[in-house]
Design a protein around this motif. Structure first.
Motif, mmCIF file in Angstrom:
data_model
loop_
_atom_site.group_PDB
_atom_site.id
_atom_site.type_symbol
_atom_site.label_atom_id
_atom_site.label_comp_id
_atom_site.label_asym_id
_atom_site.label_seq_id
_atom_site.Cartn_x
_atom_site.Cartn_y
_atom_site.Cartn_z
ATOM 1 N N ARG A 169 42.671 30.119 33.075
ATOM 2 C CA ARG A 169 43.583 30.817 33.991
ATOM 3 C C ARG A 169 43.262 30.413 35.425
ATOM 4 N N ALA A 170 44.253 30.521 36.276
ATOM 5 C CA ALA A 170 44.091 30.126 37.680
ATOM 6 C C ALA A 170 42.963 30.903 38.343
ATOM 7 N N GLY A 172 40.849 33.381 40.395
ATOM 8 C CA GLY A 172 41.184 34.746 40.774
ATOM 9 C C GLY A 172 41.710 35.576 39.627
ATOM 10 N N SER A 173 42.157 34.906 38.546
ATOM 11 C CA SER A 173 42.642 35.613 37.359
ATOM 12 C C SER A 173 41.494 35.808 36.377
ATOM 13 N N GLU A 174 41.633 36.815 35.554
ATOM 14 C CA GLU A 174 40.607 37.060 34.536
ATOM 15 C C GLU A 174 40.683 35.996 33.452
ATOM 16 N N GLN A 175 39.558 35.397 33.143
ATOM 17 C CA GLN A 175 39.511 34.359 32.133
ATOM 18 C C GLN A 175 39.403 34.977 30.742
#
Length: 336
Positions: A169-170, A172-175
């Motif tokens: 995920r980009a 800052g997003s939760e992986q």
């Protein structure tokens, strides 16, 4: 439910057809070569003839389907590879000349060689080690069942599972990908793993290794159990260590089985397609021969001649390994 009922109906129809064929051919054979109400000499001759014909009655349908779906397509593919994109005009070896000058083909060939070097070796090695270890613990059968379980999953299903492992995920997003979650937990930076050139091939190989290790483990475990206990006991009494017993006693005695497992996985790797299609579709330098053939034959390429040429190359690579595999397996059966 309609699809379920349709599948059950087809299965029932297939079984019923086999029963009818079995009974019908035997009745017809008995009618042509009677063994009752005839002289002993005629009865003996008819029984011999019926016995020689009966195996071919059972093999007949299988040979017919093999000829229709295996032998005929081979000759048709070779012929098609010598024609143009629509299969109308004869172009000789032009498709093969294009093939060996095409950068994508060279990339696919290189990637297939990488798969051949890594996957059979890793799958066989892990299968052998796990087979040796699980045979010596009380919960070995449970461990074997868990390791063999991926064999029940289709390649597409396994690829979907591993997509979640490699998911990115980009920033800052939760992986949600397991691998990236672990990397971030240790202070690392999440990566789009399957887009990293060269290394992404190895990430895809892990999927096939995960599946095939169970196959290798089962075959090699059976081979290890066939080794006489007296051999191992004698080595222990002579002071051999566990490592020495493994490499100098066990492996030499099952080397034929190891070779068969290795070549069986090699044949599978030469035809690898589903995993690449589902994970990357050949992007980011992960293209392989089977996926390239599919692209040229059925998708954007739309060139039957070039697609068939790639198929012939795959067949030429697979056949020698397959023949050697069958000879090794036959030799092992004769030894037993």
């Amino acid at each position: 439910m309609e699809q379920l009922y349709s599948s059950l109906f087809i299965m029932a129809l297939g079984v019923a057809s086999c029963v009818v064929y079995f009974l019908g051919t035997n009745w017809l054979l008995t009618l042509i070569f009677p063994s009752k109400n005839v002289s002993n000499q005629v009865m003996a001759r008819n029984l011999r003839r019926a016995a020689s014909i009966r195996p071919w009655l059972f093999l007949g349908p299988a040979l017919s389907f093999l000829g229709l779906y295996l032998v005929y397509p081979v000759f048709e593919s070779v012929a098609l590879s010598l024609h143009d994109r629509n299969g109308d005009q004869f172009v000789g070896l032009s498709n093969y000349l294009w093939l060996f000058n095409d950068p994508e083909f060279r990339e696919s060939l290189f990637n297939n060689l990488l798969w051949l070097l890594v996957v059979p070796a890793a799958s066989t090695f892990f299968g052998l080690v796990i087979a040796a270890l699980t045979d010596r613990v009380s919960w070995g059968n449970i461990a074997k069942s868990l390791i063999f379980m991926p064999m029940a999953i289709s390649f597409i299903g396994a690829s979907i599972i591993w997509k979640f492992v490699y998911d990115y995920r980009a920033p800052g997003s939760e992986q949600i990908g397991i691998l990236n979650a672990i990397v971030e937990a240790f202070g690392g930076t999440a990566q789009a793993w399957i887009t990293i050139p060269f290394w992404n091939n190895f990430f895809l190989m892990v999927i096939l290794i995960w599946i095939q290790t169970g196959f290798a483990m089962v075959i090699l475990s059976a081979a290890l159990r066939g080794i006489p206990e007296e051999t191992v006991e004698a080595a222990i009494l002579d002071g051999a260590s566990g490592v020495q017993i493994f490499f100098k006693i066990l492996i030499p005695q099952i080397w034929g089985t190891i070779a068969v497992v290795w070549t069986t996985i090699t044949i599978l790797v030469l035809k690898v397609f589903d995993i690449v299609l589902a994970m990357t579709n050949g992007q980011w330098s992960t293209q392989v021969l089977a996926n390239m053939m599919f692209d040229w034959m059925f998708r954007g390429g739309g060139d039957f001649g070039r697609g068939a040429a790639i198929a012939v190359i795959i067949m030429v690579a697979v056949v020698p390994v397959m023949v050697w595999n069958m000879r090794q397996a036959s030799a092992q059966m004769e030894d037993r």
